[in-house]
Design a protein around this motif. Structure first.
Motif, PDB file in Angstrom:
ATOM      1  N   VAL A  11       0.862  -1.182   0.000  1.00 17.62           N
ATOM      2  CA  VAL A  11       0.000   0.000   0.000  1.00 17.62           C
ATOM      3  C   VAL A  11       0.903   1.239   0.000  1.00 17.62           C
ATOM      4  CG1 VAL A  11      -1.914  -1.132   1.205  1.00 17.62           C
ATOM      5  CG2 VAL A  11      -0.145   0.033   2.530  1.00 17.62           C
ATOM      6  N   ARG A  12       0.327   2.362  -0.421  1.00 19.55           N
ATOM      7  CA  ARG A  12       1.066   3.625  -0.396  1.00 19.55           C
ATOM      8  C   ARG A  12       0.134   4.698   0.168  1.00 19.55           C
ATOM      9  NH1 ARG A  12       5.575   4.950  -3.048  1.00 19.55           N
ATOM     10  NH2 ARG A  12       5.407   3.428  -4.722  1.00 19.55           N
ATOM     11  N   PRO A  13       0.507   5.346   1.269  1.00 22.33           N
ATOM     12  CA  PRO A  13      -0.405   6.340   1.844  1.00 22.33           C
ATOM     13  C   PRO A  13      -0.621   7.520   0.892  1.00 22.33           C
ATOM     14  CG  PRO A  13       1.744   6.415   2.928  1.00 22.33           C
ATOM     15  CD  PRO A  13       1.767   5.228   2.028  1.00 22.33           C
ATOM     16  N   PRO A  14      -1.773   8.179   1.013  1.00 15.37           N
ATOM     17  CA  PRO A  14      -2.021   9.338   0.153  1.00 15.37           C
ATOM     18  C   PRO A  14      -1.028  10.449   0.470  1.00 15.37           C
ATOM     19  CG  PRO A  14      -3.780   9.081   1.784  1.00 15.37           C
ATOM     20  CD  PRO A  14      -2.906   7.882   1.904  1.00 15.37           C
ATOM     21  N   GLY A  15      -0.554  11.113  -0.571  1.00 14.42           N
ATOM     22  CA  GLY A  15       0.392  12.219  -0.391  1.00 14.42           C
ATOM     23  C   GLY A  15      -0.335  13.550  -0.275  1.00 14.42           C
ATOM     24  N   PRO A  16       0.411  14.615  -0.037  1.00 14.18           N
ATOM     25  CA  PRO A  16      -0.184  15.935   0.182  1.00 14.18           C
ATOM     26  C   PRO A  16      -0.880  16.514  -1.051  1.00 14.18           C
ATOM     27  CG  PRO A  16       2.223  16.077   0.094  1.00 14.18           C
ATOM     28  CD  PRO A  16       1.878  14.625   0.129  1.00 14.18           C
ATOM     29  N   ARG A  17      -0.560  15.969  -2.238  1.00 15.44           N
ATOM     30  CA  ARG A  17      -1.159  16.512  -3.467  1.00 15.44           C
ATOM     31  C   ARG A  17      -2.324  15.654  -3.975  1.00 15.44           C
ATOM     32  NH1 ARG A  17       3.230  17.528  -7.835  1.00 15.44           N
ATOM     33  NH2 ARG A  17       1.413  18.476  -8.829  1.00 15.44           N
ATOM     34  N   LEU A  18      -2.863  14.788  -3.118  1.00 18.58           N
ATOM     35  CA  LEU A  18      -3.929  13.869  -3.538  1.00 18.58           C
ATOM     36  C   LEU A  18      -5.054  14.577  -4.292  1.00 18.58           C
ATOM     37  CD1 LEU A  18      -5.203  10.977  -3.394  1.00 18.58           C
ATOM     38  CD2 LEU A  18      -6.353  11.750  -1.300  1.00 18.58           C
ATOM     39  N   ALA A  19      -5.447  15.752  -3.840  1.00 18.24           N
ATOM     40  CA  ALA A  19      -6.586  16.461  -4.452  1.00 18.24           C
ATOM     41  C   ALA A  19      -6.332  16.804  -5.914  1.00 18.24           C
ATOM     42  CB  ALA A  19      -6.906  17.725  -3.664  1.00 18.24           C
ATOM     43  N   GLU A  20      -5.057  16.764  -6.347  1.00 19.76           N
ATOM     44  CA  GLU A  20      -4.731  17.066  -7.753  1.00 19.76           C
ATOM     45  C   GLU A  20      -4.744  15.824  -8.633  1.00 19.76           C
ATOM     46  OE1 GLU A  20      -1.006  19.375  -7.926  1.00 19.76           O
ATOM     47  OE2 GLU A  20      -1.368  19.834  -5.807  1.00 19.76           O
ATOM     48  N   ALA A  21      -5.108  14.678  -8.074  1.00 16.01           N
ATOM     49  CA  ALA A  21      -5.126  13.440  -8.869  1.00 16.01           C
ATOM     50  C   ALA A  21      -6.070  13.585 -10.063  1.00 16.01           C
ATOM     51  CB  ALA A  21      -5.560  12.277  -7.984  1.00 16.01           C
ATOM     52  N   ILE A  22      -5.817  12.767 -11.080  1.00 14.19           N
ATOM     53  CA  ILE A  22      -6.590  12.844 -12.324  1.00 14.19           C
ATOM     54  C   ILE A  22      -8.027  12.390 -12.079  1.00 14.19           C
ATOM     55  CG2 ILE A  22      -6.746  11.980 -14.693  1.00 14.19           C
ATOM     56  CD1 ILE A  22      -3.711  11.188 -14.340  1.00 14.19           C
ATOM     57  N   ALA A  49      -6.445  -7.029   9.340  1.00 18.98           N
ATOM     58  CA  ALA A  49      -7.346  -7.869  10.131  1.00 18.98           C
ATOM     59  C   ALA A  49      -7.657  -9.182   9.421  1.00 18.98           C
ATOM     60  CB  ALA A  49      -8.641  -7.114  10.429  1.00 18.98           C
ATOM     61  N   ALA A  50      -7.554  -9.177   8.089  1.00 14.34           N
ATOM     62  CA  ALA A  50      -7.811 -10.397   7.314  1.00 14.34           C
ATOM     63  C   ALA A  50      -6.558 -11.266   7.192  1.00 14.34           C
ATOM     64  CB  ALA A  50      -8.324 -10.025   5.925  1.00 14.34           C
ATOM     65  N   GLY A  51      -5.476 -10.852   7.847  1.00 11.34           N
ATOM     66  CA  GLY A  51      -4.281 -11.690   7.875  1.00 11.34           C
ATOM     67  C   GLY A  51      -3.179 -11.283   6.917  1.00 11.34           C
ATOM     68  N   TRP A  52      -3.356 -10.160   6.210  1.00 12.15           N
ATOM     69  CA  TRP A  52      -2.329  -9.717   5.268  1.00 12.15           C
ATOM     70  C   TRP A  52      -1.218  -8.973   6.002  1.00 12.15           C
ATOM     71  CZ3 TRP A  52      -2.339 -11.035   0.114  1.00 12.15           C
ATOM     72  CH2 TRP A  52      -3.499 -11.712  -0.311  1.00 12.15           C
ATOM     73  N   ARG A  53       0.025  -9.261   5.606  1.00 14.88           N
ATOM     74  CA  ARG A  53       1.158  -8.479   6.119  1.00 14.88           C
ATOM     75  C   ARG A  53       1.218  -7.186   5.314  1.00 14.88           C
ATOM     76  NH1 ARG A  53       2.995 -13.461   5.419  1.00 14.88           N
ATOM     77  NH2 ARG A  53       3.993 -12.948   3.429  1.00 14.88           N
ATOM     78  N   ILE A  54       1.283  -6.067   5.983  1.00 20.03           N
ATOM     79  CA  ILE A  54       1.239  -4.777   5.296  1.00 20.03           C
ATOM     80  C   ILE A  54       2.654  -4.295   5.003  1.00 20.03           C
ATOM     81  CG2 ILE A  54       0.478  -2.382   5.422  1.00 20.03           C
ATOM     82  CD1 ILE A  54      -1.819  -4.454   5.287  1.00 20.03           C
ATOM     83  N   ARG A  55       2.896  -3.965   3.756  1.00 17.68           N
ATOM     84  CA  ARG A  55       4.160  -3.334   3.367  1.00 17.68           C
ATOM     85  C   ARG A  55       3.788  -1.927   2.892  1.00 17.68           C
ATOM     86  NH1 ARG A  55       8.461  -6.610   2.152  1.00 17.68           N
ATOM     87  NH2 ARG A  55      10.397  -5.429   1.973  1.00 17.68           N
ATOM     88  N   ALA A  56       3.992  -0.943   3.759  1.00 16.52           N
ATOM     89  CA  ALA A  56       3.623   0.429   3.395  1.00 16.52           C
ATOM     90  C   ALA A  56       4.806   1.092   2.696  1.00 16.52           C
ATOM     91  CB  ALA A  56       3.224   1.215   4.634  1.00 16.52           C
ATOM     92  N   LEU A  57       4.594   1.509   1.472  1.00 19.33           N
ATOM     93  CA  LEU A  57       5.628   2.185   0.694  1.00 19.33           C
ATOM     94  C   LEU A  57       5.643   3.659   1.082  1.00 19.33           C
ATOM     95  CD1 LEU A  57       4.636   0.564  -2.717  1.00 19.33           C
ATOM     96  CD2 LEU A  57       6.420  -0.184  -1.141  1.00 19.33           C
ATOM     97  N   PRO A  58       6.756   4.353   0.854  1.00 18.33           N
ATOM     98  CA  PRO A  58       6.778   5.795   1.158  1.00 18.33           C
ATOM     99  C   PRO A  58       5.741   6.518   0.297  1.00 18.33           C
ATOM    100  CG  PRO A  58       8.977   4.981   0.551  1.00 18.33           C
ATOM    101  CD  PRO A  58       8.026   3.869   0.295  1.00 18.33           C
ATOM    102  N   ALA A  59       5.178   7.590   0.805  1.00 14.51           N
ATOM    103  CA  ALA A  59       4.194   8.367   0.027  1.00 14.51           C
ATOM    104  C   ALA A  59       4.825   8.786  -1.303  1.00 14.51           C
ATOM    105  CB  ALA A  59       3.746   9.587   0.812  1.00 14.51           C
ATOM    106  N   GLY A  60       3.999   8.865  -2.328  1.00 12.28           N
ATOM    107  CA  GLY A  60       4.530   9.060  -3.685  1.00 12.28           C
ATOM    108  C   GLY A  60       4.670  10.507  -4.105  1.00 12.28           C
ATOM    109  N   ASP A  61       5.078  11.391  -3.187  1.00 14.02           N
ATOM    110  CA  ASP A  61       5.272  12.786  -3.590  1.00 14.02           C
ATOM    111  C   ASP A  61       6.309  12.801  -4.696  1.00 14.02           C
ATOM    112  OD1 ASP A  61       3.996  12.721  -1.213  1.00 14.02           O
ATOM    113  OD2 ASP A  61       5.558  13.698  -0.055  1.00 14.02           O
ATOM    114  N   PRO A  62       6.200  13.586  -5.720  1.00 16.92           N
ATOM    115  CA  PRO A  62       5.172  14.589  -5.955  1.00 16.92           C
ATOM    116  C   PRO A  62       4.036  14.080  -6.859  1.00 16.92           C
ATOM    117  CG  PRO A  62       6.934  14.898  -7.512  1.00 16.92           C
ATOM    118  CD  PRO A  62       7.241  13.629  -6.751  1.00 16.92           C
TER     119      PRO A  62
END
Length: 254
Positions: A11-22, A49-62
């Motif tokens: 997964v990748r958390p939403p970045g600060p510019r999310l509102a500019e997404a297409i 909770a469903a048993g998945w191991r989470i690999r959080a990637l760095p936010a995708g700025d910019p």
């Protein structure tokens, strides 16, 4: 409770510019960035909770669209295919995807120009891989992708009126396809269960009898529950406003 088949969820958390997404198909409206962060957190919690191991990637700025991590990377067997979006503003995400694959120890290959392919156009169901021919994925990209499938059968599906194949169709745990037939060329499909809500076309398989759905699909949730599936529901309104859905926000590696 987890299950034996769960693996790693990228997964990748939403970045600060999310509102500019297409936004292509939704009607653009203001995005509540703080709510989007909370919704993404709840989505990740549901996977965990469903048993998945989470690999959080760095936010995708910019890159505003980088939260839709599914589009940049398709994992076929042990190979990570780095995609090439038809949306030029998303091309920089390829480097982020490459880093994620290296981090996981996966060998990579890539879609090369003039081919284009988004991960949202790839639906893997058992030995069959459905690939959408869409505004984001062209014939050349599909031909290149076919070489990575190692003998699995590829079915090309024309998509219109929505962003990606998985905007219109996904699969239930038993391989049954579910979606919206008016957005697809159904002649290529073995059958399609019609989703009672448009957002019911988007199902993430969490386990053998367990699916994740958007809260925007209450009738679909009721039907799947009646069919004996365990249904987890998450609220992702801020991502749906950006043409996103439950499948776009993760890459599940079994």
């Amino acid at each position: 409770m987890g299950n034996m088949t769960a693996g790693t969820a990228l997964v990748r958390p939403p970045g600060p510019r999310l509102a500019e997404a297409i936004v292509t198909h939704a009607e653009r409206r203001p995005i509540d960035a703080a709510l989007a962060v909370r919704q993404h957190g709840a989505y990740v919690s549901a996977l965990r909770a469903a048993g998945w191991r989470i690999r959080a990637l760095p936010a995708g700025d910019p890159y505003p669209d980088a939260v839709f991590v599914e589009d940049a990377l398709v994992v076929v067997g042990d190979l990570a295919v780095i995609t090439r979006s038809a949306a030029a503003s998303r091309r920089g995400e390829a480097a982020l995807a490459e880093r994620a694959a290296a981090d996981l120890g996966l060998p990579t290959d890539r879609i090369k120009p003039p081919g284009t392919l988004d991960g949202g156009d790839v639906l893997q169901v058992g030995d069959t891989v459905y690939v959408g021919r869409s505004a984001r994925t062209n014939e050349e990209g599909i031909c290149q992708f076919a070489r990575f499938l190692g003998g699995r059968r590829m079915v090309t599906v024309d998509v219109s009126g929505c962003l990606h194949l998985k905007s219109a169709m996904t699969a239930l745990p038993d391989g049954t396809l579910i979606g919206m037939p008016d957005l697809l060329d159904t002649s290529a499909l073995p059958g399609l269960q019609v989703a009672p809500d448009p957002a019911g076309a988007h199902v993430v398989v969490l386990g053998p009898q367990h699916v994740l759905l958007s809260s925007s699909a209450p009738r679909t949730a009721d039907r799947l529950t009646a069919d004996g599936l365990r249904v987890t529901v998450v609220d992702i309104t801020e991502f749906e406003a950006l043409d996103g859905c439950v499948t776009c926000l993760s890459v599940l590696l079994r």
